[in-house]
Write a protein that holds these residues in place. Structure first.
Motif, PDB file in Angstrom:
ATOM      1  N   MET A  19      -6.700  -1.528  12.439  1.00 54.03           N
ATOM      2  CA  MET A  19      -5.607  -0.370  12.236  1.00 54.03           C
ATOM      3  C   MET A  19      -7.130   0.352  11.989  1.00 54.03           C
ATOM      4  N   MET A  35       1.582  -1.015  -0.356  1.00 58.17           N
ATOM      5  CA  MET A  35       0.349  -0.252   0.355  1.00 58.17           C
ATOM      6  C   MET A  35       0.870   1.495   0.174  1.00 58.17           C
ATOM      7  N   PHE A  36       0.971   1.552   1.807  1.00 57.51           N
ATOM      8  CA  PHE A  36       1.921   2.699   1.070  1.00 57.51           C
ATOM      9  C   PHE A  36       3.679   2.020   1.649  1.00 57.51           C
ATOM     10  N   LEU A  39      -6.659  -3.678   3.211  1.00 59.50           N
ATOM     11  CA  LEU A  39      -5.766  -4.179   4.522  1.00 59.50           C
ATOM     12  C   LEU A  39      -6.055  -3.954   6.021  1.00 59.50           C
ATOM     13  N   GLY A  63      -7.976   0.031  -1.444  1.00 62.55           N
ATOM     14  CA  GLY A  63      -6.656  -0.871  -0.861  1.00 62.55           C
ATOM     15  C   GLY A  63      -6.495  -0.797   0.451  1.00 62.55           C
ATOM     16  N   LEU A  64      -6.753   0.239   1.271  1.00 59.60           N
ATOM     17  CA  LEU A  64      -6.581   1.119   2.612  1.00 59.60           C
ATOM     18  C   LEU A  64      -7.310  -0.207   3.503  1.00 59.60           C
ATOM     19  N   LEU A  93       1.961  -1.977   9.612  1.00 54.10           N
ATOM     20  CA  LEU A  93       0.656  -2.533   8.410  1.00 54.10           C
ATOM     21  C   LEU A  93       1.369  -2.455   7.053  1.00 54.10           C
ATOM     22  N   CYS A  94       1.598  -1.944   6.558  1.00 55.50           N
ATOM     23  CA  CYS A  94       2.455  -2.096   5.227  1.00 55.50           C
ATOM     24  C   CYS A  94       3.925  -2.516   5.238  1.00 55.50           C
TER      25      CYS A  94
END
Lengths: 145, 145
Positions: free
Chosen positions: B1, A1-2, B28, B24-25, A28-29
């Motif tokens: 999150m 994602m990031f 995730l 996307g977030l 998380l990413c």
């Protein structure tokens, strides 16, 4: 994602909150987190005023820079506690919003995280205006916490 | 999150980009994603002007609402393609930024995602000002893409 997240951090309560969110998201990413603390360069006028009190105007920038380093390292510790592993801490002098954005472009950050309040107080500007400036100037997504 | 993400969506290119990031977030974080499309209520004056052309002023709100529904459903399809599974689509009439924020508070969203441009054009306001208003008004974090 990031993959590379930049968190602006000035040590305020709002910035601590934003940094924890940034650290959680970085964990998380599996992204790198950069903690960036800004300090202001002193003008000649400010320097001359300090001369009256502080004795050594040449060192004022150095003092502010060192204080910013402590704040940035405190930020890195908070991010580590929040579960983030890949952390770097930087300090940079200059106008807050523009410096955050130019730093993020130089370092290829794909997300910028700022507090909605707190940063503004460094420059005496209106509440929240640093986050507004950053969202206006940045090409990357900006998370305002 | 994040557990419940709200993405404001007006169908513009900027909003599509923001929605993909939101989706996307959400994927995730295994969060619910709500796609919200705003429409404006028509004033009596605007209604009377439309009478000259459109014939049926009573239906103008209905027409705008139906168009908003199509936009929101298009948004839901984009979010699904982007890998998000838990999606709901809503439409709501009212001033853009305030309606986004009040909707998010009613629904307990813990992240609001908006485009940095695009939404503003619905109301003819300056570029980006909807995202500025949302970041100013919202208590939840706001991601400006």
């Amino acid at each position: 994602m990031f993959t590379s997240i930049l968190a602006a951090f000035d040590g305020s309560d709002g910035a601590v909150n934003a940094l924890r969110t940034a650290a959680g998201l970085a964990a998380l990413c599996d992204a790198e987190l950069t903690v960036l603390t800004l300090y202001r360069h002193h003008s000649v006028l400010e320097g001359s005023m300090y001369t009256l009190h502080a004795g050594d105007p040449d060192n004022i920038d150095e003092i502010m820079r060192n204080h910013a380093k402590e704040v940035a390292e405190h930020g890195a510790a908070i991010a580590r506690e929040a579960g983030c592993e890949k952390i770097r801490a930087f300090v940079k002098g200059g106008p807050t919003a523009r410096t955050i954005v130019s730093f993020s472009e130089e370092h290829g950050n794909d997300l910028i995280v700022v507090g909605s309040r707190g940063l503004g107080s460094l420059e005496g500007v209106l509440l929240g205006s640093v986050s507004h400036k950053v969202t206006s100037l940045a090409k990357a997504p900006v998370l305002v916490v």
